[in-house]
Design an enzyme around this catalytic site. Structure first.
Site, PDB file in Angstrom:
ATOM      1  N   LYS A 123       0.818  -1.222   0.000  1.00  0.00           N
ATOM      2  CA  LYS A 123       0.000   0.000   0.000  1.00  0.00           C
ATOM      3  C   LYS A 123       0.857   1.281   0.000  1.00  0.00           C
ATOM      4  O   LYS A 123       2.067   1.230   0.252  1.00  0.00           O
ATOM      5  CB  LYS A 123      -0.921  -0.024   1.225  1.00  0.00           C
ATOM      6  CG  LYS A 123      -1.931  -1.176   1.196  1.00  0.00           C
ATOM      7  CD  LYS A 123      -2.933  -1.051   2.342  1.00  0.00           C
ATOM      8  CE  LYS A 123      -3.934  -2.189   2.328  1.00  0.00           C
ATOM      9  NZ  LYS A 123      -4.993  -2.011   3.368  1.00  0.00           N
TER      10      LYS A 123
ATOM     11  N   TYR B 240     -12.464  -2.238  -3.659  1.00  0.00           N
ATOM     12  CA  TYR B 240     -12.944  -2.365  -2.279  1.00  0.00           C
ATOM     13  C   TYR B 240     -14.474  -2.271  -2.199  1.00  0.00           C
ATOM     14  O   TYR B 240     -15.023  -1.953  -1.137  1.00  0.00           O
ATOM     15  CB  TYR B 240     -12.301  -1.294  -1.402  1.00  0.00           C
ATOM     16  CG  TYR B 240     -10.899  -1.652  -0.931  1.00  0.00           C
ATOM     17  CD1 TYR B 240     -10.669  -2.756  -0.113  1.00  0.00           C
ATOM     18  CD2 TYR B 240      -9.803  -0.874  -1.294  1.00  0.00           C
ATOM     19  CE1 TYR B 240      -9.396  -3.086   0.330  1.00  0.00           C
ATOM     20  CE2 TYR B 240      -8.513  -1.194  -0.851  1.00  0.00           C
ATOM     21  CZ  TYR B 240      -8.333  -2.308  -0.036  1.00  0.00           C
ATOM     22  OH  TYR B 240      -7.071  -2.630   0.411  1.00  0.00           O
TER      23      TYR B 240
ATOM     24  N   ASN C 187      -1.992   0.255   6.695  1.00  0.00           N
ATOM     25  CA  ASN C 187      -1.487  -0.990   7.278  1.00  0.00           C
ATOM     26  C   ASN C 187      -0.588  -1.776   6.314  1.00  0.00           C
ATOM     27  O   ASN C 187      -0.466  -2.994   6.411  1.00  0.00           O
ATOM     28  CB  ASN C 187      -2.626  -1.837   7.855  1.00  0.00           C
ATOM     29  CG  ASN C 187      -3.597  -2.328   6.805  1.00  0.00           C
ATOM     30  OD1 ASN C 187      -3.477  -1.963   5.638  1.00  0.00           O
ATOM     31  ND2 ASN C 187      -4.537  -3.161   7.197  1.00  0.00           N
TER      32      ASN C 187
ATOM     33  N   HIS D 154      -2.290  -5.475   1.675  1.00  0.00           N
ATOM     34  CA  HIS D 154      -3.587  -6.141   1.549  1.00  0.00           C
ATOM     35  C   HIS D 154      -3.324  -7.555   1.042  1.00  0.00           C
ATOM     36  O   HIS D 154      -2.410  -7.755   0.241  1.00  0.00           O
ATOM     37  CB  HIS D 154      -4.477  -5.399   0.540  1.00  0.00           C
ATOM     38  CG  HIS D 154      -5.669  -6.223   0.114  1.00  0.00           C
ATOM     39  ND1 HIS D 154      -6.818  -6.283   0.873  1.00  0.00           N
ATOM     40  CD2 HIS D 154      -5.857  -7.055  -0.936  1.00  0.00           C
ATOM     41  CE1 HIS D 154      -7.661  -7.111   0.282  1.00  0.00           C
ATOM     42  NE2 HIS D 154      -7.100  -7.591  -0.820  1.00  0.00           N
TER      43      HIS D 154
ATOM     44  N   GLU E 167      -9.638 -11.033  -7.357  1.00  0.00           N
ATOM     45  CA  GLU E 167      -8.688  -9.930  -7.163  1.00  0.00           C
ATOM     46  C   GLU E 167      -7.493 -10.064  -8.116  1.00  0.00           C
ATOM     47  O   GLU E 167      -6.972  -9.061  -8.601  1.00  0.00           O
ATOM     48  CB  GLU E 167      -8.232  -9.890  -5.707  1.00  0.00           C
ATOM     49  CG  GLU E 167      -9.357  -9.460  -4.769  1.00  0.00           C
ATOM     50  CD  GLU E 167      -8.932  -9.295  -3.315  1.00  0.00           C
ATOM     51  OE1 GLU E 167      -9.762  -8.812  -2.533  1.00  0.00           O
ATOM     52  OE2 GLU E 167      -7.783  -9.649  -2.968  1.00  0.00           O
TER      53      GLU E 167
HETATM   54  P1  CMP Z   1      -7.439  -4.552   3.811  1.00  0.00           P
HETATM   55  O1  CMP Z   1      -6.989  -5.930   4.103  1.00  0.00           O
HETATM   56  O2  CMP Z   1      -6.818  -3.868   2.643  1.00  0.00           O
HETATM   57  O3  CMP Z   1      -9.037  -4.550   3.616  1.00  0.00           O
HETATM   58  C1  CMP Z   1      -9.839  -3.417   3.878  1.00  0.00           C
HETATM   59  C2  CMP Z   1      -9.071  -2.301   4.524  1.00  0.00           C
HETATM   60  O4  CMP Z   1      -9.835  -1.288   5.168  1.00  0.00           O
HETATM   61  C3  CMP Z   1      -8.221  -2.882   5.641  1.00  0.00           C
HETATM   62  O5  CMP Z   1      -7.168  -3.656   5.106  1.00  0.00           O
HETATM   63  C4  CMP Z   1      -7.819  -1.621   6.393  1.00  0.00           C
HETATM   64  O6  CMP Z   1      -6.618  -1.049   5.905  1.00  0.00           O
HETATM   65  C5  CMP Z   1      -8.944  -0.644   6.080  1.00  0.00           C
HETATM   66  N1  CMP Z   1      -9.650  -0.223   7.284  1.00  0.00           N
HETATM   67  C6  CMP Z   1      -9.710   1.038   7.724  1.00  0.00           C
HETATM   68  N2  CMP Z   1     -10.439   1.096   8.850  1.00  0.00           N
HETATM   69  C7  CMP Z   1     -10.847  -0.157   9.134  1.00  0.00           C
HETATM   70  C8  CMP Z   1     -11.627  -0.743  10.181  1.00  0.00           C
HETATM   71  N3  CMP Z   1     -12.140  -0.008  11.161  1.00  0.00           N
HETATM   72  N4  CMP Z   1     -11.844  -2.079  10.154  1.00  0.00           N
HETATM   73  C9  CMP Z   1     -11.332  -2.847   9.133  1.00  0.00           C
HETATM   74  N5  CMP Z   1     -10.586  -2.330   8.110  1.00  0.00           N
HETATM   75  C10 CMP Z   1     -10.336  -1.002   8.123  1.00  0.00           C
END
Ligand code: CMP
Length: 140
Positions: free
Chosen positions: A11, A51, A114, A117, A128
């Site tokens: 990311k 998403y 984070n 993904h 995906e």
């Molecule tokens: P990812 O695995 O990319 O899938 C959805 C993303 O939403 C997740 O990682 C997080 O980076 C983001 N996200 C932001 N806020 C939240 C939250 N409260 N709960 C879950 N995902 C979140």
């Protein structure tokens, strides 16, 4: 265990801090092989579509803004049990809950920024991977 393929995204928070190589090393050390890789910048429409499953969630708008804020590296990872293995290497979504040694524990800035993904199930992985790659682009 069956050989699987899964989609990974490095990311914008990680590309901004030049962590691509360190993150790929974690995948490789876990026995995952990079069989396709591309650096790109998502458009707003791309991020909203990718998403789409989260479109009713309160964090959706911020998630899309974050994902288009810089380059990402999209990859197909291959290996035995690759979908779960990748999730194990990534660690919990919220870095505060991630286990020691995982990518998110070591590198993530927040639950949103984070660093990575990964697909969560075989059907999601297939969809995906198709979102970013043609069969011809994937070389095992
Ligand atoms: P990812 O695995 O990319 O899938 C959805 C993303 O939403 C997740 O990682 C997080 O980076 C983001 N996200 C932001 N806020 C939240 C939250 N409260 N709960 C879950 N995902 C979140």
């Amino acid at each position: 265990m069956a050989v699987e393929r899964t989609l990974s995204i490095i990311k914008p928070d990680a590309t901004r801090r030049n962590l691509t190589g360190k993150i790929i090393a974690k995948f490789e050390e876990a026995g995952l092989k990079v069989v396709a890789s591309r650096r790109l910048r998502l458009s707003q429409a791309d991020a909203e579509a990718f998403y789409g499953v989260h479109k009713e969630r309160p964090f959706f708008k911020d998630l899309v803004s974050f994902m288009i804020s810089g380059p990402v590296v999209v990859q197909v990872l291959e290996g035995e049990g690759a979908i779960q293995k990748n999730r194990d290497v990534m660690g919990a979504t919220n870095p505060a809950n991630a286990a020691a040694g995982t990518i998110r524990k070591e590198f993530a800035e927040s639950i949103e920024a984070n660093s990575v993904h990964g697909s969560d199930a075989p059907e999601t992985a297939a969809n995906e991977i198709k979102f970013f790659f043609r069969d011809l682009d994937i070389v095992g």
